[in-house]
Design an enzyme around this catalytic site. Structure first.
Site, PDB file in Angstrom:
ATOM      1  N   GLY A  12       0.815  -1.215   0.000  1.00 54.09           N
ATOM      2  CA  GLY A  12       0.000   0.000   0.000  1.00 54.09           C
ATOM      3  C   GLY A  12       0.841   1.253   0.000  1.00 54.09           C
ATOM      4  N   SER A  14       1.312   3.674  -2.621  1.00 53.86           N
ATOM      5  CA  SER A  14       1.165   4.690  -3.664  1.00 53.86           C
ATOM      6  C   SER A  14       0.759   6.063  -3.139  1.00 53.86           C
ATOM      7  CB  SER A  14       0.146   4.229  -4.716  1.00 53.86           C
ATOM      8  OG  SER A  14      -1.140   4.089  -4.132  1.00 53.86           O
ATOM      9  N   ARG A  15       0.310   6.139  -1.894  1.00 51.92           N
ATOM     10  CA  ARG A  15      -0.116   7.437  -1.354  1.00 51.92           C
ATOM     11  C   ARG A  15      -0.142   7.370   0.169  1.00 51.92           C
ATOM     12  NH1 ARG A  15      -6.614   7.613  -1.936  1.00 51.92           N
ATOM     13  NH2 ARG A  15      -7.034   5.416  -1.550  1.00 51.92           N
ATOM     14  N   ASP A  63      -3.837  -7.047  -4.588  1.00 54.38           N
ATOM     15  CA  ASP A  63      -5.067  -6.938  -3.804  1.00 54.38           C
ATOM     16  C   ASP A  63      -4.872  -7.775  -2.551  1.00 54.38           C
ATOM     17  OD1 ASP A  63      -7.560  -6.985  -2.660  1.00 54.38           O
ATOM     18  OD2 ASP A  63      -8.596  -7.805  -4.406  1.00 54.38           O
ATOM     19  N   ASN A  96       1.411  -2.332   5.417  1.00 55.69           N
ATOM     20  CA  ASN A  96       0.721  -1.055   5.571  1.00 55.69           C
ATOM     21  C   ASN A  96      -0.633  -0.995   4.858  1.00 55.69           C
ATOM     22  OD1 ASN A  96       0.506   2.028   5.853  1.00 55.69           O
ATOM     23  ND2 ASN A  96       0.603   1.769   3.631  1.00 55.69           N
ATOM     24  N   SER A 146      -3.605   0.705  14.883  1.00 59.71           N
ATOM     25  CA  SER A 146      -4.369   1.948  14.957  1.00 59.71           C
ATOM     26  C   SER A 146      -4.496   2.393  16.405  1.00 59.71           C
ATOM     27  CB  SER A 146      -5.770   1.727  14.373  1.00 59.71           C
ATOM     28  OG  SER A 146      -6.603   2.845  14.630  1.00 59.71           O
ATOM     29  N   TYR A 159     -13.348  -2.519  12.129  1.00 64.57           N
ATOM     30  CA  TYR A 159     -12.000  -2.074  11.762  1.00 64.57           C
ATOM     31  C   TYR A 159     -11.048  -2.201  12.951  1.00 64.57           C
ATOM     32  CZ  TYR A 159      -8.236   1.153  10.473  1.00 64.57           C
ATOM     33  OH  TYR A 159      -7.003   1.723  10.223  1.00 64.57           O
ATOM     34  N   LYS A 163      -7.496  -4.594  13.854  1.00 64.24           N
ATOM     35  CA  LYS A 163      -6.215  -4.033  14.287  1.00 64.24           C
ATOM     36  C   LYS A 163      -5.794  -4.611  15.641  1.00 64.24           C
ATOM     37  CE  LYS A 163      -5.369  -1.363  10.779  1.00 64.24           C
ATOM     38  NZ  LYS A 163      -4.272  -1.738   9.853  1.00 64.24           N
ATOM     39  N   ILE A 192      -4.943  10.720  11.185  1.00 64.46           N
ATOM     40  CA  ILE A 192      -3.956  11.274  10.268  1.00 64.46           C
ATOM     41  C   ILE A 192      -4.664  11.869   9.056  1.00 64.46           C
ATOM     42  CG2 ILE A 192      -1.855  10.819   8.959  1.00 64.46           C
ATOM     43  CD1 ILE A 192      -1.506  10.249  11.909  1.00 64.46           C
TER      44      ILE A 192
END
Length: 254
Positions: A12, A14-15, A63, A96, A146, A159, A163, A192
């Site tokens: 993960g 790319s950003r 994926d 990540n 998290s 979620y 974590k 964030i």
């Protein structure tokens, strides 16, 4: 790839947080392999940024929720490293990649639950398992947790539960991989300002103000608050940090 440089694999990348982790790892002299879900143009920008820092980089689509694709991905990585680094092995694994899906306890659907589980827990578990033979002894594994495993808000139960599982898994990794001198730690970012989960922490002024009001340092976190810590954990100075949860929240809800 230069044999003098260590090699980090980041999922993960790319950003957002992943991109900042990659940039900081590259600034520390590491070569980079990273994955992206679908945005090749953004991934290409990150590759260019790493190259501009004098390090090597390559990006592969992955994926994390589709475990059936992991074998071919691991083969790609192994073949690339064998050709460009003279060995199929790498040093640092940073798990990540993630997706922000939220809903109340009463409204969360099984499909949403399964998506979160497959990407945030099952995917991390089995990708790590398949990559372990390629990680050099003395390497590092960093899993992204998290702040929501310590404090909570409405609509984050599924979620946050994934974590929580990641933190338990990370301690088990540290125990089992100690004989190989591989450390395993989790970092737990607070709120964030990224595009993650719809990007409200970045764009919603009211939410930003609310977060700032419950944070000791009085502001929302930025990606730049996270990446340097990940890069530090991949240095010789951090070699005695093991089986730890390191919260990076600026002091949220203390």
């Amino acid at each position: 790839m230069s044999t003098k440089s260590k090699i980090a694999l980041v999922t993960g990348g790319s950003r957002g947080l992943g991109r900042d982790m990659i940039v900081n790892l590259a600034k520390n002299g590491n070569n980079i392999i990273f994955t992206y879900h679908s945005n090749k143009s953004e991934a290409d920008k990150v590759v260019s940024e790493v190259l501009s820092l004098g390090q090597k980089a390559v990006a592969y689509p992955l994926d994390l929720g589709n475990i059936k694709t992991f074998d071919s991905f691991v083969q790609q990585v192994s073949e690339y490293l064998s050709e460009h680094a003279g060995s199929p092995n790498f040093d640092y694994l940073i798990n990540n990649a993630g997706v922000g899906l939220y809903g109340s306890v009463t409204d969360t659907t099984e499909d949403v639950f399964d998506t979160l589980m497959n990407i945030h827990f099952k995917g991390v578990y089995f990708l790590t398992q398949k990559l372990l033979p390629l990680i050099n002894d003395g390497g590092r594994i960093i899993n992204i947790s998290s702040g929501l495993t310590r404090f909570t808000f409405p609509n984050v139960s599924a979620y946050a539960s994934m974590k929580g599982a990641i933190e338990t898994y990370t301690r088990s990794l540290a125990k089992e991989l100690g004989s190989r001198q591989i450390t395993a730690n989790s970092i737990a970012p607070g709120a964030i300002a990224t595009d993650f989960g719809g990007g409200s922490t970045k764009s919603d002024k009211n939410k930003r103000n609310a977060v700032a009001s419950i944070t000791a340092l009085g502001r929302v976190g930025e990606p730049e608050d996270i990446g340097g810590v990940v890069a530090f954990l991949c240095t010789s100075e951090a070699g005695w940090v093991n089986a730890q949860r390191i919260e990076l929240s600026g002091g949220m809800m203390v």
